[in-house]
Write an enzyme that holds these catalytic residues in place. Structure first.
Site, mmCIF file in Angstrom:
data_model
loop_
_atom_site.group_PDB
_atom_site.id
_atom_site.type_symbol
_atom_site.label_atom_id
_atom_site.label_comp_id
_atom_site.label_asym_id
_atom_site.label_seq_id
_atom_site.Cartn_x
_atom_site.Cartn_y
_atom_site.Cartn_z
ATOM 1 N N MET A 17 -2.030 18.015 16.952
ATOM 2 C CA MET A 17 -0.775 17.549 16.951
ATOM 3 C C MET A 17 -0.470 16.279 17.558
ATOM 4 S SD MET A 17 1.005 21.440 17.228
ATOM 5 C CE MET A 17 0.939 21.547 19.032
ATOM 6 N N LEU A 20 -3.370 12.220 21.396
ATOM 7 C CA LEU A 20 -4.745 12.223 21.448
ATOM 8 C C LEU A 20 -5.412 12.090 22.727
ATOM 9 C CD1 LEU A 20 -5.727 10.929 17.927
ATOM 10 C CD2 LEU A 20 -5.067 13.438 18.458
ATOM 11 N N HIS A 21 -6.440 12.729 23.221
ATOM 12 C CA HIS A 21 -7.048 12.588 24.330
ATOM 13 C C HIS A 21 -8.426 12.891 24.184
ATOM 14 C CE1 HIS A 21 -7.352 16.746 24.585
ATOM 15 N NE2 HIS A 21 -5.825 16.788 24.367
ATOM 16 N N HIS A 24 -9.559 15.621 21.923
ATOM 17 C CA HIS A 24 -9.751 15.595 20.628
ATOM 18 C C HIS A 24 -10.892 14.641 20.081
ATOM 19 C CE1 HIS A 24 -5.145 16.099 21.492
ATOM 20 N NE2 HIS A 24 -5.650 17.043 20.418
ATOM 21 N N GLN A 48 5.263 26.725 14.466
ATOM 22 C CA GLN A 48 4.350 27.236 15.577
ATOM 23 C C GLN A 48 5.100 27.214 17.050
ATOM 24 O OE1 GLN A 48 0.810 24.701 15.018
ATOM 25 N NE2 GLN A 48 0.569 24.693 17.134
ATOM 26 N N GLN A 141 -6.558 30.992 19.299
ATOM 27 C CA GLN A 141 -6.245 30.306 18.066
ATOM 28 C C GLN A 141 -7.331 30.418 17.400
ATOM 29 O OE1 GLN A 141 -3.826 26.681 17.858
ATOM 30 N NE2 GLN A 141 -6.022 25.467 17.732
ATOM 31 N N VAL A 164 -13.098 19.988 26.942
ATOM 32 C CA VAL A 164 -13.266 18.594 27.635
ATOM 33 C C VAL A 164 -12.379 18.592 29.156
ATOM 34 C CG1 VAL A 164 -13.222 16.071 27.712
ATOM 35 C CG2 VAL A 164 -14.123 17.490 25.850
ATOM 36 N N ARG A 175 -0.258 18.025 26.888
ATOM 37 C CA ARG A 175 0.819 18.460 27.609
ATOM 38 C C ARG A 175 0.846 17.772 28.870
ATOM 39 N NH1 ARG A 175 4.054 22.575 25.434
ATOM 40 N NH2 ARG A 175 3.201 23.749 23.422
HETATM 41 P P1 AMP Z 1 -3.786 20.322 19.486
HETATM 42 O O1 AMP Z 1 -3.519 18.793 19.132
HETATM 43 O O2 AMP Z 1 -3.584 20.513 21.125
HETATM 44 O O3 AMP Z 1 -3.271 21.388 18.773
HETATM 45 O O4 AMP Z 1 -5.444 20.347 19.650
HETATM 46 C C1 AMP Z 1 -6.186 20.006 18.416
HETATM 47 C C2 AMP Z 1 -7.602 20.245 18.530
HETATM 48 O O5 AMP Z 1 -8.075 19.882 19.578
HETATM 49 C C3 AMP Z 1 -7.439 21.956 18.664
HETATM 50 O O6 AMP Z 1 -8.774 22.493 17.830
HETATM 51 C C4 AMP Z 1 -7.735 22.217 20.188
HETATM 52 O O7 AMP Z 1 -8.539 23.516 20.626
HETATM 53 C C5 AMP Z 1 -8.726 21.058 20.465
HETATM 54 N N1 AMP Z 1 -8.719 20.650 21.960
HETATM 55 C C6 AMP Z 1 -7.428 20.266 22.743
HETATM 56 N N2 AMP Z 1 -7.521 19.942 24.050
HETATM 57 C C7 AMP Z 1 -9.124 20.220 24.026
HETATM 58 C C8 AMP Z 1 -10.082 19.921 25.107
HETATM 59 N N3 AMP Z 1 -9.577 19.731 26.393
HETATM 60 N N4 AMP Z 1 -11.236 19.902 24.876
HETATM 61 C C9 AMP Z 1 -11.845 20.351 23.606
HETATM 62 N N5 AMP Z 1 -11.157 20.449 22.386
HETATM 63 C C10 AMP Z 1 -9.572 20.554 22.918
#
Ligand code: AMP
Length: 241
Positions: A17, A20-21, A24, A48, A141, A164, A175
């Protein structure tokens, strides 16, 4: 076996979504390593979100995201619009009827996992990957997507990537951008207390005592799950127990 022989998989897919960090990036790097082609999608899926305010407040850093994806040498960045993802409105939805979708985040955010499963199925149909990469940070999820893949015989392998964290223990999350420096430090308390040997009830009391609003703390199968709120920012995490 495939990978041991040096053969790469075909297409890897990392749905996100945005904002990015390094969490991701960890998924993306794994796909780049294992696959001939890596597709990353950025789509803040309105279905969602069960609150318009939460959707409006969701961070967006699209210019920075695209720079990062270019730097990583991602092959395709897919940025669909809401209209293209829901051409007929929302007449069809994927729902899990009797399982983990009714617990934790499913209870606090009605309709959330239906929105997640629906958009993941749509994205898989559009992108047609061989491998789907998802983070264990969003364990509930992940389990639901695995159930959908098995139950609907979807032709894709799901690879789970470790969470991570910052050096404080706080799980990276889009967030987190919305937390002050001070709150960001305090927020590491979620991971620290989930990882402690205290009971679920003691962890809840400890977090409430420290001023957090606690949505849930619960051990389920071999994991302890938690969600807290700091102001209007909701953070989730889970650890293996
Ligand atoms: P999001 O953009 O938050 O929907 O996350 C996209 C994907 O990145 C999802 O599969 C998350 O589980 C994964 N993700 C989010 N934060 C982390 C994190 N800190 N470490 C590893 N994967 C992550």
């Amino acid at each position: 076996e495939f990978l041991k022989s040096g053969t790469k998989l075909s297409r890897g897919f990392v749905p996100t979504m945005g904002a990015l960090h390094q969490g991701h990036v960890s998924l993306i790097k794994r796909s780049l390593r294992d696959c001939l082609e890596t597709v990353v999608s950025i789509f803040v899926n309105p279905k969602q979100f069960n609150s318009a305010e939460d959707l409006n407040n969701y961070p967006s850093t699209i210019e920075k995201d695209l720079e990062l994806l270019e730097k990583q040498n991602v092959d395709v960045c897919f940025l669909p619009t809401k209209e293209s993802m829901y051409p007929l409105g929302d007449n069809i939805e994927v729902a899990e009827l009797n399982g983990v979708s009714k617990k934790f985040c499913g209870l606090d955010r009605p309709g959330h996992f239906e929105g997640v499963l629906t958009v993941v199925l749509k994205l898989l149909n559009l992108v047609q990957p061989q491998v789907l990469y998802m983070g264990e940070k969003d364990q509930q999820q992940l389990q639901l997507v695995r159930t959908m893949i098995e139950s609907l015989f979807l032709d894709v392998d799901l690879v789970e990537i470790d969470t991570v964290r910052e050096s404080s223990g706080l799980a990276l999350s889009s967030r987190n951008i919305r937390l002050s420096d001070e709150d960001r430090l305090r927020a590491s308390e979620l991971f620290i207390s989930l990882s402690s040997t205290a009971s679920d009830e003691e962890v809840r009391e400890n977090l409430e005592h420290k001023g957090f609003v606690v949505d849930y703390i619960e051990t389920y199968n071999d994991r302890r799950f938690g969600a807290i709120r700091i102001g209007d920012v909701r953070l989730i995490d889970n650890v293996k127990v």
